[in-house]
Every structure is written in structure tokens, then in C-alpha cells.
Design a protein around this motif. Structure first.
Motif, PDB file in Angstrom:
ATOM      1  N   PHE A   9      -6.492   6.537 -10.741  1.00 48.43           N
ATOM      2  CA  PHE A   9      -7.744   5.338 -10.818  1.00 48.43           C
ATOM      3  C   PHE A   9      -6.815   4.287 -10.201  1.00 48.43           C
ATOM      4  O   PHE A   9      -7.481   3.869  -9.955  1.00 48.43           O
ATOM      5  N   THR A  36      -0.147  11.799  -9.096  1.00 45.41           N
ATOM      6  CA  THR A  36      -0.550  12.832  -9.207  1.00 45.41           C
ATOM      7  C   THR A  36       0.476  14.441  -9.441  1.00 45.41           C
ATOM      8  O   THR A  36      -0.113  15.700  -9.981  1.00 45.41           O
ATOM      9  N   ARG A  37       1.802  14.377  -8.760  1.00 45.19           N
ATOM     10  CA  ARG A  37       2.407  15.483  -9.206  1.00 45.19           C
ATOM     11  C   ARG A  37       2.370  15.684 -10.613  1.00 45.19           C
ATOM     12  O   ARG A  37       2.646  16.819 -11.282  1.00 45.19           O
ATOM     13  N   LEU A  38       2.438  15.213 -11.549  1.00 39.17           N
ATOM     14  CA  LEU A  38       2.774  14.619 -12.790  1.00 39.17           C
ATOM     15  C   LEU A  38       1.424  15.498 -13.352  1.00 39.17           C
ATOM     16  O   LEU A  38       1.223  15.957 -14.078  1.00 39.17           O
ATOM     17  N   LYS A  39       0.383  15.059 -12.821  1.00 43.97           N
ATOM     18  CA  LYS A  39      -1.193  15.114 -13.211  1.00 43.97           C
ATOM     19  C   LYS A  39      -1.126  16.960 -12.769  1.00 43.97           C
ATOM     20  O   LYS A  39      -1.622  17.762 -13.708  1.00 43.97           O
ATOM     21  N   ARG A  74       0.878  -1.462   0.133  1.00 45.08           N
ATOM     22  CA  ARG A  74       0.062  -0.001   0.083  1.00 45.08           C
ATOM     23  C   ARG A  74       0.851   1.055  -0.043  1.00 45.08           C
ATOM     24  O   ARG A  74       0.572   2.388  -0.577  1.00 45.08           O
ATOM     25  N   SER A  75       1.851   1.047   0.720  1.00 45.24           N
ATOM     26  CA  SER A  75       2.714   2.567   0.746  1.00 45.24           C
ATOM     27  C   SER A  75       3.862   2.505  -0.447  1.00 45.24           C
ATOM     28  O   SER A  75       2.983   3.392  -1.144  1.00 45.24           O
ATOM     29  N   LEU A 105       0.860   4.248  -2.670  1.00 48.41           N
ATOM     30  CA  LEU A 105       0.672   5.613  -2.638  1.00 48.41           C
ATOM     31  C   LEU A 105       1.221   6.365  -3.143  1.00 48.41           C
ATOM     32  O   LEU A 105       1.254   7.341  -3.758  1.00 48.41           O
ATOM     33  N   ARG A 106       2.906   5.859  -2.773  1.00 48.30           N
ATOM     34  CA  ARG A 106       3.648   6.856  -3.789  1.00 48.30           C
ATOM     35  C   ARG A 106       4.195   7.145  -4.807  1.00 48.30           C
ATOM     36  O   ARG A 106       4.055   8.278  -5.874  1.00 48.30           O
ATOM     37  N   VAL A 148      -5.066   0.680  -3.854  1.00 47.51           N
ATOM     38  CA  VAL A 148      -5.202   0.511  -2.632  1.00 47.51           C
ATOM     39  C   VAL A 148      -6.481  -0.055  -1.988  1.00 47.51           C
ATOM     40  O   VAL A 148      -6.448  -0.291  -0.718  1.00 47.51           O
ATOM     41  N   LEU A 185       1.176   6.655  -6.351  1.00 51.92           N
ATOM     42  CA  LEU A 185      -0.107   7.783  -6.607  1.00 51.92           C
ATOM     43  C   LEU A 185       0.427   9.435  -5.954  1.00 51.92           C
ATOM     44  O   LEU A 185       0.066  10.120  -7.356  1.00 51.92           O
ATOM     45  N   GLN A 186       1.252   9.542  -5.554  1.00 53.76           N
ATOM     46  CA  GLN A 186       1.762  11.110  -5.483  1.00 53.76           C
ATOM     47  C   GLN A 186       2.409  11.500  -6.524  1.00 53.76           C
ATOM     48  O   GLN A 186       2.243  12.776  -6.578  1.00 53.76           O
ATOM     49  N   ASP A 187       3.084  10.456  -6.584  1.00 52.05           N
ATOM     50  CA  ASP A 187       4.070  10.614  -7.990  1.00 52.05           C
ATOM     51  C   ASP A 187       3.276  11.158  -9.558  1.00 52.05           C
ATOM     52  O   ASP A 187       3.435  11.639 -10.356  1.00 52.05           O
ATOM     53  N   GLU A 210      -5.608   4.018  -6.748  1.00 53.44           N
ATOM     54  CA  GLU A 210      -6.648   3.887  -6.511  1.00 53.44           C
ATOM     55  C   GLU A 210      -6.923   2.639  -5.495  1.00 53.44           C
ATOM     56  O   GLU A 210      -7.466   2.243  -5.556  1.00 53.44           O
TER      57      GLU A 210
END
Ligand SMILES: Nc1ncnc2c1ncn2[C@@H]1O[C@H](COP(=O)(O)OP(=O)(O)O)[C@@H](O)[C@H]1O
Ligand SMILES: [Mg+2]
Lengths: 246, 182
Positions: free
Chosen positions: B145, B122-125, B111-112, B115-116, B151, B118-120, B148
Motif C-alpha cells: 500500500f 507482490t511475489r512475496l505476498k 516510479r520504475s 514499481l519494481r 506511485v 511493488l512487483q517484488d 502504491e
């Protein structure tokens, strides 16, 4: 992650909170350490009952820890009288909840300026500062609307503007996107992210991984303990090609 | 082929446009592009548009049949997007039946990592959004998506295994493996 050179805005040191006594004792938080620096947005995830709301109320000075210390901008809350603590809270900390954030009989700009007026600012100064804060969440145009004339997402943006109005540096949000559809929630997160980039620090409780991913760090709580912390692997420089330090 | 619906292109242009629009998520070599074009030409779906340019490159256009097929491609749903035989499912299915495998730790580690990611993404987005790059943003959102949903699935696995362990504390074995697999 290069955060060493930025001012610490919020800090928990060895904080525990026990509710009740004897057989009914609940350890809501156990020996939690957490630091937020200027410009940082931290998300908190964890199952229901893991201590997320307790963490927020302690950070906001609404509750006191059983042991350990809470610092807001370097000031230990333990040293403050109840009256000083209330003043400190008004000047430094803003909340955003899932709903019922705004006073329905006040316009957006009046809602945002209210904490300043309560703290002794003139109506004119409060309005000017509140308008600037609304500009930071891209809501200048709706300043004179009442909450029921705005969408749910716009209302949450007003709540963000109020949380960080004037001298306030700490935003504490408990499921702020919980009542919004996912697209609107995302738009609120985008505004929140931009706002925190300009200054202050924010702690965001959410169960939505997609929303948590807007944060610099994601902290997991389980049974009152931080079990894991996730920070983006790549630096902001590598990803965005800018000089921003994360 | 879809890119050819917008007009004649030669191989280098097709590769460059494909990569630009998908943010380089699926790198192509130009050899693959030309092999594909030759196959499409053989099947009567594309044809050369005029003579080669100064550098000897031929631009291709879609034939009527090719145009019909490209339209079809856009409107046909993709199936089998998730493969239940992926490595994570296998780890869980095996781990759940084994003594000494800490499923909670396995789930948390995965999950970690997700999520990492997902963070990357999101930054690119954010970056794509600031640049008004809708095509790249849509590709990123697809990744967002699916991360997510992973997760959420991991949350589900964790609570599911917890409950199963509580119900049969002595040893959770074959029965659990079956349940995760199904
Ligand atoms: N005022 C209280 N009195 C007694 N128990 C409480 C009180 N507040 C919270 N708790 C308990 O502390 C634990 C953590 O609660 P909370 O911080 O609300 O979790 P979360 O927000 O993650 O769902 C829970 O077991 C809850 O029942
Ligand atoms: Mg809660």
C-alpha cells in the motif's frame, strides 16, 4: 530474466498507427517493439490517450498498423486475408474488458464454450473444454449459473476462462478490474496470474499500480511510445525458491 | 511485549517469534531483546517467571500493568508515518527550482524503482498467501500500500509539474518549489 528458451506468443515489430490525415493526424503509436513469451503476463500503464487501447486492438488483429508488423504465434497478421484474420482471432485471441463481457442469456460454461462452437466444435466438446477452462479459474461450481447470478469478480473470471479456452493462447485485457472494488480486483488478478502460469500469454492494461505489480513486466506508454519497462529485480527463484523461470 | 500476552517467553523465543511473524523485515539482535526486557522489568511491566532453565535462560511474563500497556499499544494509532523530509521530497523540491534538472526523468526513474519493489512485494505476498501466512501477508500489504501510494503521488507530481511548466514556460522557479513543499 530468462525468457530466451520460451516460445514467442505475441510480437510487435516497429509498429506505428496513425489516425486521421493532415492537420488532424494523430500518432497513436510510434515505432513500438514488444514481445510476449509463453507464460508471460505484461502490464501496460500510461496516461489516458497514450495509446494503450490502440496497442491492444492491434495485437488482437482488430485493427491494422500503419507501418510495422504484428505476429501472433509466429504468424504475421499482414499476410492474412480479412477472413483468415477473423478465424485466427477466434482461435487464438480472447478479450477481457471492464464490463459487458458475457452474454447474459448464456450460462458461464456456455459463454466460455461459445468461441469453440463458433469455430465448429460440437456442443459436447465445447462444454467439456469449457469446463476445464472454468476449473483453471476456480469456478467449476458456478458453471451452470447465468452472469446475473454471479458477482462482478466471478464474471471477470469467466471472461478470463473464455479468453484462454481450448487452443486460445492470447489474453488481452483492457482495465479488467476497473469496475471492481480493490479487493475483488486483486482476487481476479491472482486467478489471472495463476492461469497465465499454466500457459498462454497476457497483456493487461491497467492504471492501478497494485494490479500491474502482478505482471512479469510493466511497460509504460507515453504519447504512443514505450518510455520504460520495469521487470522485477529479483528472480523468481530468489524470491520463491522454485524452479520457475521468469 | 505484545508477544508476551500469549504466555511466558524467554529472550531467544521472543526474537525468533518476532522475526518469524514479520518475515525478518525488522531484524533484532538478542542483546536488544534482553536490554528491552531489563528495562521493562525495571519499570514493573514484566517479571521473571520462575527459575532459569538448564541453559540459564529466564522466561518472562507480563505484570498487570504490562498487560494493560500492551493492550494500549495495540489500540493506539501510530502517527507521523510519513516523513515529508525524506530524500525524494528534497530531491523534487530542489530539482523543481533548478535549470537543467529533468523532473520527468526523475519521476519516471523513481516510479520504475517503486514499481519494481511493488512487483517484488507482490511475489512475496503470493508466496505468503500460498503458505497461509496471514501475519507476513499483512506486513507485506503494508509495504504494498505504501509503495502504491508513492506511485500515485509521483503521477500527481508529474502532471502537476507539467501543468506548471506549461503555464509559465520561461522559467518555473521559486513558486513551484513552494508549491511542492506545501
Ligand atoms: N479511431 C480513432 N480515430 C482517431 N483518433 C483515435 C482513434 N482511436 C484512438 N485515437 C487517438 O489515439 C490516441 C491514443 O488513443 P488510445 O489508444 O485510446 O489511448 P488510451 O487507451 O491510452 O487512452 C488518442 O489521442 C486518441 O484520441
Ligand atoms: Mg483506453
Amino acid at each position: 530474466m530468462n525468457t530466451a528458451d520460451r516460445a514467442v506468443v505475441l510480437e510487435l515489430r516497429g509498429v506505428s498507427r496513425v489516425h486521421g490525415e493532415g492537420a488532424a493526424e494523430v500518432h497513436a503509436l510510434r515505432d513500438v517493439d514488444l514481445t510476449l513469451v509463453e507464460g508471460e503476463l505484461v502490464a501496460v500503464m500510461g496516461p489516458s490517450g497514450s495509446g494503450k487501447s490502440t496497442l491492444l486492438t492491434l495485437l488482437g488483429g482488430l485493427d491494422r498498423p500503419t507501418s510495422g508488423e504484428v505476429f501472433i504465434e509466429g504468424q504475421s497478421l499482414a499476410d492474412l486475408s480479412t477472413k483468415k484474420l477473423a478465424a485466427m482471432r477466434r482461435r487464438s485471441v480472447g478479450y477481457v474488458f471492464q464490463d459487458l463481457n458475457l452474454i447474459p442469456t448464456l450460462t458461464a460454461v456456455e459463454n466460455v464454450g461459445l468461441p469453440l462452437e463458433l469455430d465448429g466444435a460440437s456442443r459436447r466438446t465445447a462444454r467439456r473444454t469449457a469446463l476445464k477452462s472454468l476449473e483453471d479459474v476456480e469456478l467449476m461450481d458456478l458453471a451452470d449459473r447465468f452472469p446475473d447470478e454471479m458477482s462482478g469478480g466471478q464474471q471477470q473470471r469467466v471472461a478470463i476462462a473464455r479468453a484462454l479456452v481450448g487452443p486460445r493462447r492470447v489474453l488481452l485485457a483492457d482495465e479488467p478490474t476497473g469496475a471492481l472494488d480493490s479487493q475483488t480486483g486483486e482476487a481476479v488478478l491472482r486467478v489471472l496470474r495463476r492461469r497465465i502460469d499454466r500457459g498462454g500469454a497476457g497483456l493487461l492494461v491497467t492504471h492501478d499500480a497494485r494490479h500491474a505489480a502482478w505482471a512479469d513486466r510493466i511497460v509504460f506508454l507515453r504519447d504512443g511510445q514505450i518510455t520504460d519497462t520495469t521487470a522485477s529485480e529479483l528472480s523468481a527463484e530468489a524470491l520463491l525458491g522454485t524452479g520457475r523461470h521468469v | 511485549m505484545a508477544l508476551l500476552t500469549e504466555g511466558p517467553r524467554h529472550g531467544y523465543q521472543l526474537r525468533a517469534e518476532f522475526e518469524a511473524r514479520t518475515g525478518g523485515t525488522w531484524p533484532l539482535n538478542v542483546g536488544q531483546v534482553y536490554t528491552t526486557l531489563q528495562r521493562l522489568e525495571r519499570d514493573g511491566l514484566v517479571e521473571g517467571a520462575g527459575a532459569a532453565d538448564a541453559e540459564g535462560r529466564i522466561a518472562y511474563v507480563l505484570t498487570d500493568a504490562g498487560r494493560a500497556q500492551a493492550a494500549d499499544w495495540f489500540t493506539t494509532p501510530v502517527d507521523k508515518t510519513s516523513d515529508p523530509r525524506d530524500e525524494l521530497s528534497i530531491k523534487l523540491a530542489l530539482g523543481v527550482g533548478m535549470e537543467g534538472v529533468d523532473i520527468a526523468a526523475l519521476v519516471q526513474a523513481q516510479r520504475s524503482a517503486t514499481l519494481r519493489q511493488l512487483q517484488d512485494y507482490t511475489r512475496l505476498k503470493r508466496q505468503a498467501d500460498d503458505a497461509h501466512d496471514l501475519a507476513w501477508e499483512l506486513v507485506l500489504e503494508r509495504l504494498i500500500f505504501s509503495a502504491e501510494s508513492q506511485v500515485r503521488w509521483l503521477d500527481h507530481v508529474e502532471s502537476r509539474v507539467r501543468r506548471a511548466r506549461r503555464a509559465e514556460p520561461a522559467s518555473a522557479t521559486a513558486a513551484d518549489t513552494e508549491r511542492v513543499r506545501s
